[in-house]
Design a protein around this motif. Sequence first.
Motif, PDB file in Angstrom:
ATOM      1  N   PHE A  58       0.842  -1.202   0.000  1.00 27.15           N
ATOM      2  CA  PHE A  58       0.000   0.000   0.000  1.00 27.15           C
ATOM      3  C   PHE A  58       0.879   1.254   0.000  1.00 27.15           C
ATOM      4  CE2 PHE A  58      -2.164   3.075   3.008  1.00 27.15           C
ATOM      5  CZ  PHE A  58      -3.067   3.588   2.074  1.00 27.15           C
ATOM      6  N   MET A  59       1.902   1.250   0.859  1.00 24.85           N
ATOM      7  CA  MET A  59       2.769   2.436   0.925  1.00 24.85           C
ATOM      8  C   MET A  59       3.619   2.558  -0.344  1.00 24.85           C
ATOM      9  SD  MET A  59       3.702   2.945   4.953  1.00 24.85           S
ATOM     10  CE  MET A  59       4.781   1.554   5.140  1.00 24.85           C
ATOM     11  N   GLU A  60       4.034   1.415  -0.922  1.00 28.05           N
ATOM     12  CA  GLU A  60       4.779   1.465  -2.187  1.00 28.05           C
ATOM     13  C   GLU A  60       3.908   2.044  -3.302  1.00 28.05           C
ATOM     14  OE1 GLU A  60       7.047  -2.025  -3.372  1.00 28.05           O
ATOM     15  OE2 GLU A  60       6.752  -1.524  -5.481  1.00 28.05           O
ATOM     16  N   ALA A  61       2.644   1.655  -3.316  1.00 26.98           N
ATOM     17  CA  ALA A  61       1.716   2.175  -4.331  1.00 26.98           C
ATOM     18  C   ALA A  61       1.584   3.694  -4.204  1.00 26.98           C
ATOM     19  CB  ALA A  61       0.353   1.504  -4.180  1.00 26.98           C
ATOM     20  N   MET A  62       1.374   4.182  -2.975  1.00 28.64           N
ATOM     21  CA  MET A  62       1.255   5.638  -2.757  1.00 28.64           C
ATOM     22  C   MET A  62       2.520   6.355  -3.188  1.00 28.64           C
ATOM     23  SD  MET A  62      -0.521   6.437   0.883  1.00 28.64           S
ATOM     24  CE  MET A  62       0.726   5.615   1.836  1.00 28.64           C
ATOM     25  N   ALA A  63       3.680   5.776  -2.828  1.00 26.25           N
ATOM     26  CA  ALA A  63       4.959   6.410  -3.147  1.00 26.25           C
ATOM     27  C   ALA A  63       5.165   6.475  -4.655  1.00 26.25           C
ATOM     28  CB  ALA A  63       6.096   5.636  -2.473  1.00 26.25           C
ATOM     29  N   ALA A  64       4.823   5.384  -5.362  1.00 28.18           N
ATOM     30  CA  ALA A  64       4.970   5.361  -6.819  1.00 28.18           C
ATOM     31  C   ALA A  64       4.029   6.372  -7.472  1.00 28.18           C
ATOM     32  CB  ALA A  64       4.683   3.954  -7.345  1.00 28.18           C
ATOM     33  N   ILE A  65       2.842   6.535  -6.902  1.00 27.23           N
ATOM     34  CA  ILE A  65       1.847   7.450  -7.463  1.00 27.23           C
ATOM     35  C   ILE A  65       2.312   8.897  -7.334  1.00 27.23           C
ATOM     36  CG2 ILE A  65      -0.460   8.406  -7.032  1.00 27.23           C
ATOM     37  CD1 ILE A  65      -1.254   5.390  -6.379  1.00 27.23           C
ATOM     38  N   VAL A  66       2.857   9.272  -6.201  1.00 28.08           N
ATOM     39  CA  VAL A  66       3.256  10.673  -6.038  1.00 28.08           C
ATOM     40  C   VAL A  66       4.451  10.997  -6.931  1.00 28.08           C
ATOM     41  CG1 VAL A  66       4.735  10.376  -3.990  1.00 28.08           C
ATOM     42  CG2 VAL A  66       3.583  12.544  -4.357  1.00 28.08           C
ATOM     43  N   VAL A  67       5.310   9.994  -7.175  1.00 30.88           N
ATOM     44  CA  VAL A  67       6.493  10.219  -8.010  1.00 30.88           C
ATOM     45  C   VAL A  67       6.114  10.311  -9.489  1.00 30.88           C
ATOM     46  CG1 VAL A  67       8.520   8.990  -8.873  1.00 30.88           C
ATOM     47  CG2 VAL A  67       8.199   9.278  -6.431  1.00 30.88           C
ATOM     48  N   LYS A  68       5.145   9.498  -9.910  1.00 28.94           N
ATOM     49  CA  LYS A  68       4.796   9.413 -11.337  1.00 28.94           C
ATOM     50  C   LYS A  68       3.294   9.163 -11.467  1.00 28.94           C
ATOM     51  CE  LYS A  68       6.231   6.611 -15.224  1.00 28.94           C
ATOM     52  NZ  LYS A  68       6.862   5.315 -15.545  1.00 28.94           N
ATOM     53  N   PRO A  69       2.479  10.207 -11.222  1.00 33.48           N
ATOM     54  CA  PRO A  69       1.028  10.005 -11.135  1.00 33.48           C
ATOM     55  C   PRO A  69       0.374   9.642 -12.462  1.00 33.48           C
ATOM     56  CG  PRO A  69       1.590  12.320 -10.807  1.00 33.48           C
ATOM     57  CD  PRO A  69       2.882  11.578 -10.868  1.00 33.48           C
ATOM     58  N   GLU A  70       1.062   9.902 -13.571  1.00 31.51           N
ATOM     59  CA  GLU A  70       0.462   9.577 -14.875  1.00 31.51           C
ATOM     60  C   GLU A  70       0.774   8.136 -15.303  1.00 31.51           C
ATOM     61  OE1 GLU A  70       4.569  11.099 -15.596  1.00 31.51           O
ATOM     62  OE2 GLU A  70       2.961  11.407 -14.151  1.00 31.51           O
ATOM     63  N   PHE A  71       1.688   7.453 -14.559  1.00 29.33           N
ATOM     64  CA  PHE A  71       2.111   6.054 -14.803  1.00 29.33           C
ATOM     65  C   PHE A  71       2.860   5.889 -16.135  1.00 29.33           C
ATOM     66  CE2 PHE A  71      -1.041   3.743 -11.767  1.00 29.33           C
ATOM     67  CZ  PHE A  71      -0.709   4.632 -10.788  1.00 29.33           C
ATOM     68  N   ASP A  72       2.231   6.129 -17.271  1.00 36.26           N
ATOM     69  CA  ASP A  72       2.919   6.339 -18.547  1.00 36.26           C
ATOM     70  C   ASP A  72       3.843   5.239 -18.999  1.00 36.26           C
ATOM     71  OD1 ASP A  72       3.485   7.741 -20.853  1.00 36.26           O
ATOM     72  OD2 ASP A  72       5.161   8.810 -19.942  1.00 36.26           O
ATOM     73  N   PRO A  73       3.520   4.017 -19.232  1.00 38.96           N
ATOM     74  CA  PRO A  73       2.251   3.403 -18.850  1.00 38.96           C
ATOM     75  C   PRO A  73       2.346   2.670 -17.508  1.00 38.96           C
ATOM     76  CG  PRO A  73       3.399   1.923 -20.332  1.00 38.96           C
ATOM     77  CD  PRO A  73       4.323   3.098 -20.071  1.00 38.96           C
ATOM     78  N   LEU A  74       3.592   2.469 -17.022  1.00 36.41           N
ATOM     79  CA  LEU A  74       3.755   1.690 -15.791  1.00 36.41           C
ATOM     80  C   LEU A  74       3.967   2.614 -14.594  1.00 36.41           C
ATOM     81  CD1 LEU A  74       6.220  -1.086 -17.018  1.00 36.41           C
ATOM     82  CD2 LEU A  74       3.851  -1.399 -16.312  1.00 36.41           C
ATOM     83  N   PRO A  75       3.668   2.134 -13.380  1.00 31.19           N
ATOM     84  CA  PRO A  75       4.056   2.889 -12.189  1.00 31.19           C
ATOM     85  C   PRO A  75       5.581   3.069 -12.143  1.00 31.19           C
ATOM     86  CG  PRO A  75       2.576   1.072 -11.611  1.00 31.19           C
ATOM     87  CD  PRO A  75       2.955   0.883 -13.050  1.00 31.19           C
ATOM     88  N   ALA A  76       6.046   4.053 -11.372  1.00 32.90           N
ATOM     89  CA  ALA A  76       7.481   4.317 -11.239  1.00 32.90           C
ATOM     90  C   ALA A  76       8.222   3.030 -10.860  1.00 32.90           C
ATOM     91  CB  ALA A  76       7.711   5.391 -10.186  1.00 32.90           C
ATOM     92  N   LYS A  77       9.480   2.903 -11.376  1.00 34.68           N
ATOM     93  CA  LYS A  77      10.269   1.678 -11.130  1.00 34.68           C
ATOM     94  C   LYS A  77      10.827   1.681  -9.714  1.00 34.68           C
ATOM     95  CE  LYS A  77      12.156   1.665 -15.799  1.00 34.68           C
ATOM     96  NZ  LYS A  77      13.342   2.187 -16.496  1.00 34.68           N
ATOM     97  N   PRO A  78      10.430   0.735  -8.887  1.00 37.82           N
ATOM     98  CA  PRO A  78      10.941   0.711  -7.520  1.00 37.82           C
ATOM     99  C   PRO A  78      12.353   0.114  -7.475  1.00 37.82           C
ATOM    100  CG  PRO A  78       9.451  -1.128  -7.840  1.00 37.82           C
ATOM    101  CD  PRO A  78       9.490  -0.372  -9.147  1.00 37.82           C
ATOM    102  N   ILE A  79      13.214   0.692  -6.663  1.00 40.34           N
ATOM    103  CA  ILE A  79      14.583   0.165  -6.480  1.00 40.34           C
ATOM    104  C   ILE A  79      14.636  -0.653  -5.187  1.00 40.34           C
ATOM    105  CG2 ILE A  79      17.017   0.725  -6.150  1.00 40.34           C
ATOM    106  CD1 ILE A  79      16.346   3.457  -7.553  1.00 40.34           C
ATOM    107  N   ASN A  80      14.212  -0.041  -4.105  1.00 41.08           N
ATOM    108  CA  ASN A  80      14.202  -0.770  -2.833  1.00 41.08           C
ATOM    109  C   ASN A  80      13.331  -0.043  -1.822  1.00 41.08           C
ATOM    110  OD1 ASN A  80      15.810   1.338  -1.911  1.00 41.08           O
ATOM    111  ND2 ASN A  80      17.695   0.164  -2.049  1.00 41.08           N
ATOM    112  N   LEU A  81      13.166  -0.682  -0.675  1.00 39.17           N
ATOM    113  CA  LEU A  81      12.294  -0.124   0.351  1.00 39.17           C
ATOM    114  C   LEU A  81      12.757  -0.576   1.731  1.00 39.17           C
ATOM    115  CD1 LEU A  81      10.128  -2.530   1.552  1.00 39.17           C
ATOM    116  CD2 LEU A  81       9.613  -2.504  -0.879  1.00 39.17           C
ATOM    117  N   THR A  82      12.411   0.249   2.699  1.00 36.22           N
ATOM    118  CA  THR A  82      12.594  -0.095   4.114  1.00 36.22           C
ATOM    119  C   THR A  82      11.299   0.259   4.823  1.00 36.22           C
ATOM    120  OG1 THR A  82      14.903   0.573   3.955  1.00 36.22           O
ATOM    121  CG2 THR A  82      14.020   0.279   6.167  1.00 36.22           C
TER     122      THR A  82
END
Lengths: 133, 155
Positions: A58-82
């Motif tokens: 859920f938090m990864e989804a929110m983070a990807a959305i704020v970084v790249k809200p248009e997706f275009d076509p995929l959500p932002a590419k995640p590198i890692n998370l803590t």
Amino acid sequence: MTPESVNSHIGRVPFFRFLAISVLTIDEMHAEAEMAFSPRVIGNPQKEYYHGGIIASFMEAMAAIVVKPEFDPLPAKPINLTVDYLRPAMKGPLKGRATVTRKGKRMASVWTVSWQESETQPVAEGLYHFLLV
Amino acid sequence: MERMDQKQIDEIAAAWASRKFGLVNEMKLKLEHVSANGVQIRMPFNPEFCADVEQTLLHGGILTALLDSAFGLVNFCAIPGLLTMATLDLRVDYLRPARSRADVIVLAKCYRETRHIAFDSGTVWFDGDETTEIARGAAAFALTRGDGAMFQSPL
């Protein structure tokens, strides 16, 4: 960029539909979102707590959305998370906010928090890195 | 407490995998190897877990959830008398795009256990491509020991 336009993009991502996530507010640096509880997201079958991986998703989804809200076509590419888990998330909706801490040409860092009753009692916090190229 | 024998571990793992609802049930996980030294679990491809319209790219979040699940099971298999646990923190590196419709395999180990804390690590790859890691994760857990553990008998 409005919550309505972002939510229409969310509808195209199968896993975001699985999470039943919807964006409530969004601007350049912040997004607030909510996800509905369902039996599918349970991790602890006795106490019916959310699965830790769902909270992280859920938090990864929110983070990807704020970084790249248009997706275009995929959500932002995640590198890692803590993710830091602070208290259990129980039956009921999960709310959260993502805040961009840095966004450059290649990378973005996003801080997230999720809560249920009150933001002063967070369920989890997370740090996410994305590759923008 | 002494280590559990393989029969006890198999019973715990079978109970863990046989729950009737929740994310572990949604992921349709299949146990491949379970022991105190590690667990290997298979997650069949599921288009609902994808990030793209074409449904060939798994979303990272489901790999994080798979790692977290495998850590939970390996702790129950490796730590005798474990009643319950809480994830303290979780770190995941997405090493390459998870673009495949192959099953996903996760291998998780509890590499250090103290009275109160377990330290786990895990790795994820697509079936048939074991040398091409797609994600790696690590987590710490706060342990609660006692009688009546969650997965000592079938739920």
